[in-house]
Design a protein around this motif. Structure first.
Motif, PDB file in Angstrom:
ATOM      1  N   LEU A 267      43.811  40.643  31.367  1.00 28.25           N
ATOM      2  CA  LEU A 267      42.974  41.582  32.110  1.00 28.25           C
ATOM      3  C   LEU A 267      42.997  41.220  33.587  1.00 28.25           C
ATOM      4  CD1 LEU A 267      39.822  41.454  29.765  1.00 28.25           C
ATOM      5  CD2 LEU A 267      41.817  42.957  29.541  1.00 28.25           C
ATOM      6  N   ASP A 268      42.671  42.197  34.416  1.00 31.50           N
ATOM      7  CA  ASP A 268      42.547  41.967  35.850  1.00 31.50           C
ATOM      8  C   ASP A 268      41.070  41.960  36.235  1.00 31.50           C
ATOM      9  OD1 ASP A 268      45.325  41.974  36.197  1.00 31.50           O
ATOM     10  OD2 ASP A 268      45.345  44.171  36.360  1.00 31.50           O
ATOM     11  N   THR A 269      40.727  41.128  37.183  1.00 33.71           N
ATOM     12  CA  THR A 269      39.338  41.057  37.647  1.00 33.71           C
ATOM     13  C   THR A 269      38.859  42.417  38.131  1.00 33.71           C
ATOM     14  OG1 THR A 269      39.673  38.750  38.320  1.00 33.71           O
ATOM     15  CG2 THR A 269      37.759  39.878  39.221  1.00 33.71           C
ATOM     16  N   ALA A 270      39.714  43.123  38.841  1.00 34.23           N
ATOM     17  CA  ALA A 270      39.316  44.417  39.405  1.00 34.23           C
ATOM     18  C   ALA A 270      39.012  45.443  38.321  1.00 34.23           C
ATOM     19  CB  ALA A 270      40.411  44.937  40.339  1.00 34.23           C
ATOM     20  N   GLU A 271      39.830  45.482  37.258  1.00 31.19           N
ATOM     21  CA  GLU A 271      39.578  46.479  36.224  1.00 31.19           C
ATOM     22  C   GLU A 271      38.321  46.147  35.433  1.00 31.19           C
ATOM     23  OE1 GLU A 271      42.474  46.934  33.063  1.00 31.19           O
ATOM     24  OE2 GLU A 271      43.014  44.806  33.135  1.00 31.19           O
ATOM     25  N   VAL A 272      38.049  44.872  35.234  1.00 33.32           N
ATOM     26  CA  VAL A 272      36.810  44.490  34.562  1.00 33.32           C
ATOM     27  C   VAL A 272      35.610  44.840  35.434  1.00 33.32           C
ATOM     28  CG1 VAL A 272      35.464  42.544  33.679  1.00 33.32           C
ATOM     29  CG2 VAL A 272      37.915  42.689  33.191  1.00 33.32           C
TER      30      VAL A 272
ATOM     31  N   LEU B 118      35.599  38.575  28.181  1.00 31.85           N
ATOM     32  CA  LEU B 118      36.242  39.163  29.354  1.00 31.85           C
ATOM     33  C   LEU B 118      36.825  38.086  30.267  1.00 31.85           C
ATOM     34  CD1 LEU B 118      33.584  41.927  30.138  1.00 31.85           C
ATOM     35  CD2 LEU B 118      35.843  42.248  29.093  1.00 31.85           C
ATOM     36  N   LEU B 119      36.129  36.982  30.412  1.00 34.71           N
ATOM     37  CA  LEU B 119      36.631  35.893  31.249  1.00 34.71           C
ATOM     38  C   LEU B 119      37.900  35.280  30.676  1.00 34.71           C
ATOM     39  CD1 LEU B 119      33.287  34.155  32.232  1.00 34.71           C
ATOM     40  CD2 LEU B 119      34.898  35.233  33.813  1.00 34.71           C
ATOM     41  N   ARG B 120      37.929  35.099  29.375  1.00 33.30           N
ATOM     42  CA  ARG B 120      39.143  34.559  28.752  1.00 33.30           C
ATOM     43  C   ARG B 120      40.319  35.505  28.978  1.00 33.30           C
ATOM     44  NH1 ARG B 120      38.303  30.308  25.245  1.00 33.30           N
ATOM     45  NH2 ARG B 120      36.126  29.865  24.703  1.00 33.30           N
ATOM     46  N   GLY B 121      40.063  36.797  28.877  1.00 31.18           N
ATOM     47  CA  GLY B 121      41.112  37.772  29.119  1.00 31.18           C
ATOM     48  C   GLY B 121      41.623  37.729  30.547  1.00 31.18           C
ATOM     49  N   ILE B 122      40.719  37.548  31.497  1.00 31.17           N
ATOM     50  CA  ILE B 122      41.117  37.447  32.907  1.00 31.17           C
ATOM     51  C   ILE B 122      41.913  36.173  33.144  1.00 31.17           C
ATOM     52  CG2 ILE B 122      40.234  37.101  35.248  1.00 31.17           C
ATOM     53  CD1 ILE B 122      37.870  38.933  34.467  1.00 31.17           C
TER      54      ILE B 122
ATOM     55  N   ARG C  25      33.204  38.398  39.243  1.00 29.96           N
ATOM     56  CA  ARG C  25      33.583  37.206  38.480  1.00 29.96           C
ATOM     57  C   ARG C  25      32.414  36.226  38.417  1.00 29.96           C
ATOM     58  NH1 ARG C  25      38.085  34.158  36.097  1.00 29.96           N
ATOM     59  NH2 ARG C  25      36.946  32.348  35.362  1.00 29.96           N
ATOM     60  N   ALA C  26      31.710  36.064  39.517  1.00 28.60           N
ATOM     61  CA  ALA C  26      30.556  35.149  39.528  1.00 28.60           C
ATOM     62  C   ALA C  26      29.475  35.615  38.556  1.00 28.60           C
ATOM     63  CB  ALA C  26      29.997  35.027  40.941  1.00 28.60           C
ATOM     64  N   ASP C  27      29.279  36.937  38.460  1.00 23.65           N
ATOM     65  CA  ASP C  27      28.293  37.466  37.505  1.00 23.65           C
ATOM     66  C   ASP C  27      28.698  37.133  36.077  1.00 23.65           C
ATOM     67  OD1 ASP C  27      26.849  38.642  39.597  1.00 23.65           O
ATOM     68  OD2 ASP C  27      27.929  40.543  39.418  1.00 23.65           O
TER      69      ASP C  27
END
Length: 432
Positions: free
Chosen positions: A400-405, A391-395, A413-415
């Protein structure tokens, strides 16, 4: 509540202390050799530009040329999906995000090439080109037009070009220092490494530069380019690439596979030199195992089939590049080389489709893991780490968007950073 169990032991505390003492050196060696992924952004590609062709407008020119190619040969989402076989439900978001990426950040990692792409030149000419590269890179970081990562590929440590490579590296780095210091996104690439001793020599060069400028030890890292069979299998039968990582003494950041030099080295005829050849798969598998856990990342090679000419020829080249990129992503090679602006649309289309098609499953599995809800797959901590990394690579690349994840996982994001990399610190998560 049932009856409380009585706990009994047979061993004294001294046994555990003795065992721990006997493993102290092993614990230290594990921590030194295998610190894990650094938790930083990894670019999805590296673009190589010959030093004499690099200008202050190169990045924007690549983006504009890529957009022009997209407009001409796949002007809308349906057209791009038809050419590449992208599922209908992903066509619009992939197409829109590719266009936005080409406008906003067309190149994630740029290497100014003083090696094969530049060739032998008079010393005065290469001196000037190295000084000019430093000035342009410093100006790009200063005015906000730089790619996230930029640097040079110098000539290698072989005898015929060693002095030239050392001098170019010195001129480039000195120029950056005089222009205000080393940028955070600086990357150096050492090509055609055959023996670990060549890595040791480059480390000494960087140490000497740091000492001369009062820089912290280890400030300068570099990528090792794997282009010879001897770097995979040494004469004594060992995996030389593993010894190269150790010889770098913590400075190695990546292993880059050189498709065409390596293919030629093992005798693959030009018509079959490609990143999906069995010889390439073997080399990259050895690189991947050698790098696992060390924090050194593996980068795939490139295709030399350029998307130029009539529409059918462009589409064929796009399909080839898209397929090779998707194949690499499935094999955990998250970075590759791009040789031409026309490769950018398919690089990002492949990367974005890869992350968007897996978003729902990855997010639901990670959310279930955090909530201990089970689900139809029983995941372990290692898998949760991989899901977060996905997920981080996608962001990071814009797929990907941080909000949708966050909406799908309940995680910040910190989690995600904490799950993905222990080097980020302690883990604190908020259950969805």
């Amino acid at each position: 509540m049932g009856q409380q169990e009585k706990v009994a032991t047979s061993l004294t505390g001294a046994v555990g202390e003795e065992i721990s003492a006997s493993l102290m050196s092993v614990d230290a060696e594990l921590a030194r050799r295998y610190p894990g992924d650094p938790g930083t952004r990894q670019p999805v590609h590296t673009v190589y530009v010959p030093a004499d062709g690099f200008t202050s407008t190169t990045l924007r020119t690549w983006g504009d040329q890529a957009l022009a190619s997209l407009d001409e040969h796949a002007p809308d989402a349906a057209a791009l999906a038809s050419v590449l076989g992208i599922p209908q439900e992903l066509a619009e978001p992939v197409h829109d995000r590719v266009r936005a990426k080409l406008r906003r950040e067309p190149v994630e990692d740029l290497r100014i090439d003083f090696e094969d792409g530049y060739g032998p030149r008079p010393d005065s000419e290469e001196d000037e080109a190295a000084a000019r590269a430093a000035r342009l890179v410093a100006e790009a970081y200063g005015d906000g037009t730089a790619a996230p990562y930029m640097g040079i590929r110098m000539k290698c440590m072989e005898a015929a070009v060693r002095d030239r490579g050392i001098r170019t590296t010195d001129i480039f780095l000195t120029g950056l220092m005089r222009a205000g210091g080393l940028p955070e996104g600086l990357v150096l690439t050492l090509p055609k490494v055959t023996y670990p001793e060549q890595v040791t020599a480059f480390v000494r060069l960087l140490e000497a530069f740091e000492e001369s400028h009062g820089l912290p030890s280890g400030r300068l890292g570099f990528e090792i380019q794997i282009e010879t069979s001897q770097s995979i299998l040494a004469a004594d039968g060992t995996a030389a690439v593993a010894r190269m990582i150790d010889a770098a003494r913590g400075r190695a950041t990546g292993l880059h596979y050189g498709t065409f030099d390596y293919s030629a080295c093992v005798g693959v005829s030009p018509a079959y030199q490609a990143s999906d050849h069995p010889a390439a798969d073997h080399a990259k598998a050895v690189m991947q195992v050698a790098a696992a856990g060390t924090g050194v990342r593996v980068c795939d090679g490139s295709t030399n089939v350029l998307p130029v000419g009539p529409a059918q020829q462009v589409h064929d080249a796009w399909r080839l590049h898209y397929g090779l990129t998707r194949r690499a992503l499935a094999r955990a090679y998250y970075q590759g080389w791009d040789m031409h602006p026309g490769h950018l649309p398919t690089r990002y289309a492949a990367v974005y489709a890869f992350y968007r098609e897996g978003l729902g499953q990855a997010a639901s599995r990670l959310a279930a893991y955090v909530a201990k809800a089970g689900g139809d797959v029983m995941d372990e901590p290692a898998t949760a780490k991989a899901l977060s990394g996905y997920l981080l690579r996608g962001i990071d690349c814009g797929a990907l968007d941080t909000a949708e994840v966050a909406g799908l996982t309940g995680l910040t994001r910190a989690d995600l950073d904490a799950f993905a990399s222990p080097r980020r610190g302690g883990l604190t998560v908020t259950a969805p």
